[in-house]
Design an enzyme around this catalytic site. Structure first.
Site, mmCIF file in Angstrom:
data_model
loop_
_atom_site.group_PDB
_atom_site.id
_atom_site.type_symbol
_atom_site.label_atom_id
_atom_site.label_comp_id
_atom_site.label_asym_id
_atom_site.label_seq_id
_atom_site.Cartn_x
_atom_site.Cartn_y
_atom_site.Cartn_z
ATOM 1 N N SER A 117 -15.517 21.464 84.183
ATOM 2 C CA SER A 117 -16.514 20.803 85.036
ATOM 3 C C SER A 117 -16.154 20.947 86.504
ATOM 4 O O SER A 117 -17.006 20.776 87.361
ATOM 5 C CB SER A 117 -16.555 19.302 84.762
ATOM 6 N N HIS A 138 -20.881 26.146 81.583
ATOM 7 C CA HIS A 138 -20.695 24.698 81.661
ATOM 8 C C HIS A 138 -21.808 23.943 80.934
ATOM 9 O O HIS A 138 -22.939 23.846 81.426
ATOM 10 C CB HIS A 138 -20.649 24.279 83.144
ATOM 11 N N GLU A 150 -24.918 25.472 82.939
ATOM 12 C CA GLU A 150 -24.686 26.180 84.203
ATOM 13 C C GLU A 150 -23.823 27.405 83.919
ATOM 14 O O GLU A 150 -22.799 27.295 83.239
ATOM 15 C CB GLU A 150 -23.963 25.272 85.208
HETATM 16 P P1 NAI Z 1 -11.357 16.217 74.862
HETATM 17 O O1 NAI Z 1 -10.167 15.529 75.368
HETATM 18 O O2 NAI Z 1 -12.355 15.480 74.041
HETATM 19 O O3 NAI Z 1 -10.901 17.503 73.987
HETATM 20 C C1 NAI Z 1 -9.939 18.435 74.412
HETATM 21 C C2 NAI Z 1 -9.326 19.079 73.173
HETATM 22 O O4 NAI Z 1 -8.508 20.167 73.598
HETATM 23 C C3 NAI Z 1 -8.411 18.135 72.372
HETATM 24 O O5 NAI Z 1 -8.799 18.159 71.021
HETATM 25 C C4 NAI Z 1 -7.008 18.717 72.550
HETATM 26 O O6 NAI Z 1 -6.202 18.572 71.395
HETATM 27 C C5 NAI Z 1 -7.324 20.173 72.828
HETATM 28 N N1 NAI Z 1 -6.277 20.837 73.615
HETATM 29 C C6 NAI Z 1 -5.663 20.397 74.728
HETATM 30 N N2 NAI Z 1 -4.807 21.313 75.177
HETATM 31 C C7 NAI Z 1 -4.882 22.363 74.328
HETATM 32 C C8 NAI Z 1 -4.252 23.623 74.271
HETATM 33 N N3 NAI Z 1 -3.346 24.001 75.186
HETATM 34 N N4 NAI Z 1 -4.570 24.456 73.257
HETATM 35 C C9 NAI Z 1 -5.494 24.114 72.348
HETATM 36 N N5 NAI Z 1 -6.118 22.917 72.340
HETATM 37 C C10 NAI Z 1 -5.822 22.072 73.329
HETATM 38 O O7 NAI Z 1 -12.048 16.892 76.149
HETATM 39 P P2 NAI Z 1 -13.607 17.178 76.413
HETATM 40 O O8 NAI Z 1 -14.236 15.959 76.965
HETATM 41 O O9 NAI Z 1 -14.195 17.835 75.220
HETATM 42 O O10 NAI Z 1 -13.507 18.229 77.617
HETATM 43 C C11 NAI Z 1 -13.102 19.560 77.406
HETATM 44 C C12 NAI Z 1 -13.456 20.385 78.631
HETATM 45 O O11 NAI Z 1 -14.869 20.321 78.856
HETATM 46 C C13 NAI Z 1 -12.808 19.934 79.936
HETATM 47 O O12 NAI Z 1 -12.543 21.072 80.717
HETATM 48 C C14 NAI Z 1 -13.878 19.082 80.574
HETATM 49 O O13 NAI Z 1 -13.774 18.999 81.967
HETATM 50 C C15 NAI Z 1 -15.128 19.843 80.175
HETATM 51 N N6 NAI Z 1 -16.359 19.061 80.134
HETATM 52 C C16 NAI Z 1 -16.366 17.768 79.654
HETATM 53 C C17 NAI Z 1 -17.555 17.036 79.634
HETATM 54 C C18 NAI Z 1 -17.576 15.644 79.097
HETATM 55 O O14 NAI Z 1 -18.527 14.908 79.408
HETATM 56 N N7 NAI Z 1 -16.608 15.230 78.309
HETATM 57 C C19 NAI Z 1 -18.821 17.623 80.118
HETATM 58 C C20 NAI Z 1 -18.720 19.006 80.511
HETATM 59 C C21 NAI Z 1 -17.521 19.677 80.553
#
Ligand code: NAI
Length: 389
Positions: A117, A138, A150
């Site tokens: 993001s 995105h 995006e």
């Molecule tokens: P989350 O915390 O729900 O999930 C992240 C996942 O990645 C976890 O299951 C974790 O175990 C895994 N992980 C972490 N490091 C890792 C690695 N080195 N190798 C493999 N797996 C790994 O996070 P979320 O909310 O799904 O966000 C993910 C991405 O999407 C971030 O970059 C965030 O900024 C972006 N994003 C999030 C939004 C939201 O509203 N939550 C909206 C749009 C983008």
């Protein structure tokens, strides 16, 4: 068979997997934690069961979607993907680490995307040996419901990769807009004044929280007021985005965070998820009524609207995206009742410039500078969408 790999089985990775599998892609969902994969599996099963109960999909479609998704524990398992979308923790070094690891386990024509993001796509791409194959894709949360995506080419991205990525995402039923690789891309940049100016009005003591929310909903047709929305997003999350955009813009005062929100986040008053934020969500809590005063409500609404329009216009000035993509992004990405630049045409560019200048005269702060594009348009009698007046 079309194949996509997703890295990170959290909120976003799981949602994106559901989208791709719905459009008949074979999805491999990878996470470093086995427990995250288990959780993703359970949550997909129950989300899809609910869709069946509601009559949105058939039981056969549910089964097809689930069959299309496999859960893998080795990054190398993604090697046959034509597209890989990374959705892991929002940390530049961790993301770069994964992109470097991917170097040896994907084919030469695989597109490698990040769902970040707020981080620089060009920086993430620099960690991959073929940075021309990298791009930002995105999605918004929840990915299966939000139509907007995006697309953010990095400095290094090839034209072929941009158009291929756009085609795939469109084939998943999404509306695609293209944004320059700058902090907040379109939505998280242009939406900042919705929160920031509302907080500023509150901090100055001009009105209370329910009155500001009421003004935006009643006069602007916004579905939620800024404080309701911040409570919904979570004050910790919303504050973190504001702070990161502010820092990424080299401390441009236009994006300055508010102490009010910082303190709420620090106190654990995160909004709906903690039961208390700007509002108290205890069912027995007294409800504070807004002040319904036409002049006051109008003043609040106009100030926030004009700041939003100025931000959208400035994004055009800096070539962040086209006018039509900016309007589309705000309507589809954050449910704005109307595109901000369309709104500018309707209220008149002269009015926007006058209101911005009034704010600047009053505060003498950079925050209230009028975008040069608006002055140019006023001089040339131009509008955003209807040519010359
Ligand atoms: P989350 O915390 O729900 O999930 C992240 C996942 O990645 C976890 O299951 C974790 O175990 C895994 N992980 C972490 N490091 C890792 C690695 N080195 N190798 C493999 N797996 C790994 O996070 P979320 O909310 O799904 O966000 C993910 C991405 O999407 C971030 O970059 C965030 O900024 C972006 N994003 C999030 C939004 C939201 O509203 N939550 C909206 C749009 C983008």
């Amino acid at each position: 068979m079309k194949r996509v790999g997703i890295i990170g089985a959290g909120t976003m990775g799981t949602g994106i997997a559901q989208v791709a599998a719905t459009y008949d892609y074979r999805v491999k969902l990878y996470d470093a934690k086995a427990s995250a994969l288990e959780h993703a599996k359970d949550s997909l099963r129950s989300i899809l069961s609910r869709l069946v109960e509601k009559g949105k999909i058939t039981p056969a479609a549910r089964l097809d979607i689930l069959t299309n998704i496999s859960f893998v524990t080795r990054l190398g398992d993604l090697e046959d993907s034509e597209l890989i979308i990374e959705a892991i923790v929002e940390d530049l070094n961790v993301k770069k680490g994964i992109f470097t690891e991917l170097d040896n386990c994907v084919s030469n024509n695989c597109i490698v995307a990040s769902n970040t993001s707020s981080l620089s796509i060009s920086s993430i791409a620099s960690a991959f040996k073929r940075p021309d194959r990298c791009i930002g894709i995105h999605f918004f949360n929840p990915a299966p419901l939000m139509r907007l995506v995006e697309i953010i080419p990095a400095v290094q991205t090839s034209i072929e990769v941009i158009s291929k990525a756009e085609k795939i995402i469109q084939s998943w039923g999404k509306t695609v807009v293209r944004a320059k690789d700058t902090p907040g891309f379109i939505v998280n940049r242009v939406a900042r004044p919705f929160y920031g100016e509302a907080l500023r009005i509150y901090d100055e003591g001009i009105a209370d929280v329910p009155t500001i929310d009421y003004s935006l909903k009643k006069l602007g047709g916004f579905k939620m007021g800024p404080f309701e929305l911040m409570d919904f997003i979570g004050n910790d999350v919303n504050y973190a985005v504001t702070e990161s955009v502010f820092n990424a813009f080299f401390c441009d005062p236009r994006y300055k965070p508010s102490f009010t929100q910082k303190r709420l986040a620090e106190a654990g008053f995160l909004g709906r998820k903690s039961g208390k934020g700007y509002y108290n969500y205890d069912e027995n809590a007294p409800v504070k009524e807004p002040i319904k005063d036409k002049k006051l409500n109008g003043q609040i609404f106009n100030r926030i609207l004009v700041m939003l329009i100025n931000e959208a216009a400035d994004a055009v000035f800096w070539n962040i995206a086209s006018s039509s993509d900016i309007d589309l992004a705000m309507i589809k990405g954050v449910n704005y009742p109307k595109g901000l630049l369309q709104w500018a045409d309707e209220v008149g560019i002269n009015w926007v410039v006058e209101e911005m200048d009034k704010l600047f005269d009053r505060y003498r702060e950079e925050r209230y500078r009028c975008s040069p594009i608006l002055r140019d348009m006023l001089k040339d009698n131009k509008t955003f969408f209807n040519g010359t007046k």
